[in-house]
Design an enzyme around this catalytic site. Structure first.
Site, PDB file in Angstrom:
ATOM      1  N   ILE A 307       0.844  -1.201   0.000  1.00 35.87           N
ATOM      2  CA  ILE A 307       0.000   0.000   0.000  1.00 35.87           C
ATOM      3  C   ILE A 307       0.881   1.253   0.000  1.00 35.87           C
ATOM      4  O   ILE A 307       2.036   1.202   0.463  1.00 35.87           O
ATOM      5  CB  ILE A 307      -0.962  -0.006   1.232  1.00 35.87           C
ATOM      6  CG1 ILE A 307      -1.906   1.203   1.225  1.00 35.87           C
ATOM      7  CG2 ILE A 307      -0.204  -0.105   2.552  1.00 35.87           C
ATOM      8  CD1 ILE A 307      -3.043   1.114   2.256  1.00 35.87           C
ATOM      9  N   CYS A 308       0.327   2.338  -0.552  1.00 36.17           N
ATOM     10  CA  CYS A 308       0.919   3.667  -0.429  1.00 36.17           C
ATOM     11  C   CYS A 308       2.243   3.798  -1.179  1.00 36.17           C
ATOM     12  O   CYS A 308       2.270   3.684  -2.389  1.00 36.17           O
ATOM     13  CB  CYS A 308       1.037   4.005   1.063  1.00 36.17           C
ATOM     14  SG  CYS A 308       1.173   5.747   1.420  1.00 36.17           S
ATOM     15  N   ALA A 309       3.346   4.029  -0.481  1.00 32.47           N
ATOM     16  CA  ALA A 309       4.634   4.199  -1.155  1.00 32.47           C
ATOM     17  C   ALA A 309       5.214   2.870  -1.633  1.00 32.47           C
ATOM     18  O   ALA A 309       6.074   2.841  -2.528  1.00 32.47           O
ATOM     19  CB  ALA A 309       5.634   4.881  -0.216  1.00 32.47           C
ATOM     20  N   PHE A 329       0.128   5.191  -3.888  1.00 35.47           N
ATOM     21  CA  PHE A 329      -0.077   6.530  -3.347  1.00 35.47           C
ATOM     22  C   PHE A 329      -0.174   7.500  -4.535  1.00 35.47           C
ATOM     23  O   PHE A 329       0.745   7.547  -5.373  1.00 35.47           O
ATOM     24  CB  PHE A 329       1.103   6.896  -2.435  1.00 35.47           C
ATOM     25  CG  PHE A 329       0.911   8.180  -1.674  1.00 35.47           C
ATOM     26  CD1 PHE A 329      -0.239   8.398  -0.934  1.00 35.47           C
ATOM     27  CD2 PHE A 329       1.906   9.156  -1.688  1.00 35.47           C
ATOM     28  CE1 PHE A 329      -0.412   9.591  -0.228  1.00 35.47           C
ATOM     29  CE2 PHE A 329       1.740  10.342  -0.978  1.00 35.47           C
ATOM     30  CZ  PHE A 329       0.578  10.555  -0.249  1.00 35.47           C
ATOM     31  N   SER A 355      -2.957  -0.870  -2.766  1.00 33.30           N
ATOM     32  CA  SER A 355      -3.862   0.187  -2.333  1.00 33.30           C
ATOM     33  C   SER A 355      -3.102   1.504  -2.197  1.00 33.30           C
ATOM     34  O   SER A 355      -1.895   1.558  -2.432  1.00 33.30           O
ATOM     35  CB  SER A 355      -4.543  -0.244  -1.038  1.00 33.30           C
ATOM     36  OG  SER A 355      -5.552   0.661  -0.675  1.00 33.30           O
TER      37      SER A 355
END
Ligand SMILES: *[C@@H]1O[C@H](CO)[C@@H](O)[C@H](O)[C@H]1NC(C)=O
Ligand SMILES: *[C@@H]1O[C@H](CO)[C@@H](O)[C@H](O)[C@H]1NC(C)=O
Length: 388
Positions: A307-309, A329, A355
Site C-alpha cells: 500500500i501507499c509508497a 499513493f 492500495s
C-alpha cells in the site's frame, strides 16, 4: 499545540494530529517501573507500542487537547486513573478541548460526569451505558461545545480530523485530510477492483508476514495487523531494521516487531503484505532478503501486496508489478508502468493486492480478509469497527 493522548488505540488519532503539526504526547496510565520497559503498551490484538510518557508523570502540565481512545478494558483503566481524571477535569474547567472515542465516552467521560447536558456518541453497544444527563446522538462523530466524541476504530480518522478542525480551523483540516485520501462517503460499503480472480489458498490458519521498517506508516501497518488478526490470520510482524523496536513515520509510536526478518525468512507465508511510508518503503526495497522473499512468493503464484509508497518504491523497481494492474499513493502513481487502474482505492490482480494511502488502509485490510476468509467475515469486521 500540545496534545495528550492516552493509550494505544490512539495510533490513527496521533498520526493525523501530527500531520496537522501538533505536538502529541501519548501517555500510558499503567503504573509501571521506570525506563522504556514501563512505557510498553499492549494494544488490541497483541500490537505492542511504546508510549512517550506516563500519565502519572504529567500531572500539572497543560495541554490544548486531551483525547481518550477507547477499547476495553482500556477505557476502564482510564476511568480508574485518578491523575488523569483530575487532569481532564481541570482542563475542561479552563474550557479546553477534550474528546473520547469508542467505549471511552460512556465508560470514562460520562462516568466522570463530564458530558453533562452535552450531545455525545460512543461505540454503538455502549450507548445504553450513557447516564441520563448525556444527550445520546447516533452519529459517527459528534462535536458539542468543547467536546468531541466518536464511535469506534473505523471512525478514528474522522474523529481526528474533527479534532484538527476544532484545534485549528476547517482549512487546516482539509489540508490534513487531502493526502490521507479518506473515503468520499464515510460509512459507505467498501469496494475493491478485482481482475484475474484466483482463490488465495491456505492450508489452515492463514500465515501472514507484515514487514516493518523505521519510517513505516503507522495507520497502514496497524490496520493490517489489527484487522487481519481480528479475522483470525496468524500475523507475524518482522523488523527489517537491526532492532525489534522500530520508529514509525510520525516518530511518535514506536512499534515492537514479533521477530527479526532473518528469522521470519526461514518460514513460509500465505501472504506477504507491506505498509507504506516512503523511508520505510525505501528500506524494504534495499533489503535483499525481503526482496528475495517477495520474488519467491510472486514466482510461485502466492499472494503478496503493498500500500501507499510500497507499490511504487518496492514492487515496481523489482519487477514485481510486471504484467499486473496496481494502484499506489496518488503522488507516486506516475512511477507505475501500467497506470490504467490506479484510480481505484484497492486493486486485486490475481495474487497481487495494492492500495493507495492511510485513508484506504482499512479497505485494503478488509479486501485481504475477504480474499482469505470471505466477504461475510470482512463485512462483520467492518461493522465491528464501525467502519460501515
Ligand atoms: C503463528 O506464527 C508463528 C510465527 O510467528 C508460529 O510460530 C506459530 O506456529 C503460528 N501459529 C499458528 C496457529 O499457525
Ligand atoms: C531504527 O530505529 C531504532 C529505534 O527503535 C534505532 O535503534 C535504529 O538505529 C534505527 N535504525 C536506523 C537504520 O536508523
Amino acid at each position: 499545540r500540545r496534545l495528550l493522548l492516552s493509550r494505544a488505540f490512539a495510533a490513527a488519532t496521533a498520526d493525523v494530529l501530527n500531520r496537522a503539526g501538533a505536538r502529541v504526547t501519548v501517555a500510558t496510565v499503567a503504573f509501571a517501573p521506570a525506563g522504556d520497559e514501563g512505557l510498553l503498551v499492549e494494544a488490541a490484538y497483541g500490537v505492542k507500542l511504546v508510549a512517550d510518557a506516563r500519565v502519572a508523570d504529567l500531572e500539572g502540565e497543560a495541554f490544548d487537547l486531551i483525547a481518550l481512545p477507547g477499547g476495553m478494558p482500556g477505557s476502564t483503566n482510564l476511568r480508574e486513573c485518578k491523575v488523569l481524571e483530575k487532569m481532564v477535569k481541570m482542563h475542561a474547567e479552563k474550557g479546553e478541548l477534550y474528546g473520547a472515542i469508542c467505549a471511552a465516552p460512556a465508560v470514562t467521560l460520562a462516568h466522570w460526569g463530564m458530558l453533562k447536558g452535552l450531545k455525545a456518541t460512543c461505540y454503538p453497544s455502549f450507548m445504553e451505558k450513557f447516564t441520563a444527563e448525556v444527550i445520546p446522538v447516533n452519529s459517527r462523530v459528534v462535536v458539542d461545545r468543547n467536546v468531541v466524541t466518536s464511535q469506534g476504530p473505523g471512525t478514528a480518522i474522522e474523529f481526528a480530523l474533527a479534532l484538527v478542525e476544532q484545534l485549528y480551523d476547517k482549512e487546516k483540516m482539509e489540508e490534513v485530510a487531502g493526502p490521507l485520501y479518506v473515503r468520499p462517503q464515510h460509512g459507505a460499503e467498501y469496494t475493491s477492483e478485482e481482475l484475474n480472480s484466483v482463490e488465495w489458498k491456505c492450508s489452515g490458519t492463514p500465515q501472514v508476514l507484515v514487514p516493518v521498517a523505521n519510517g513505516s506508516e503507522e495507520i497502514e501497518a496497524l490496520n493490517l495487523i489489527d484487522v487481519l488478526r481480528r479475522a483470525g490470520a496468524n500475523v507475524t510482524v518482522a523488523s527489517v531494521e537491526d532492532t525489534l523496536q522500530i520508529v514509525t513515520r510520525r516518530h511518535k509510536f514506536n512499534l515492537i516487531a514479533d521477530m527479526m526478518l532473518d528469522e521470519a525468512a526461514k518460514m513460509e507465508f500465505d501472504l506477504i503484505v507491506m505498509p507504506g511510508g516512503l523511508s520505510g518503503a525505501q528500506k524494504f526495497a534495499s533489503t535483499d532478503k525481503l526482496v528475495d522473499l517477495l520474488k519467491k512468493q510472486a514466482g510461485s503464484g502466492k499472494p503478496y501486496g503493498a500500500i501507499c509508497a510500497s507499490p511504487a518504491h518496492v514492487l515496481e523497481p523489482h519487477g514485481l508489478l510486471k504484467g499486473k494492474k496496481a494502484t499506489a499513493f496518488p503522488p507516486m502513481a506516475h512511477l507505475l508502468t501500467d497506470q490504467s487502474l490506479c484510480e481505484n482505492r484497492v486493486v486485486i490482480d490475481g495474487n497481487l493486492i495494492t492500495s493507495r494511502a492511510p485513508g484506504t488502509a482499512t479497505e485494503f485490510a478488509l479486501a485481504i480478509v475477504e480474499k482469505l476468509f470471505g466477504r461475510e467475515k470482512a463485512v462483520s469486521i467492518a461493522k465491528e469497527f464501525v467502519f460501515m
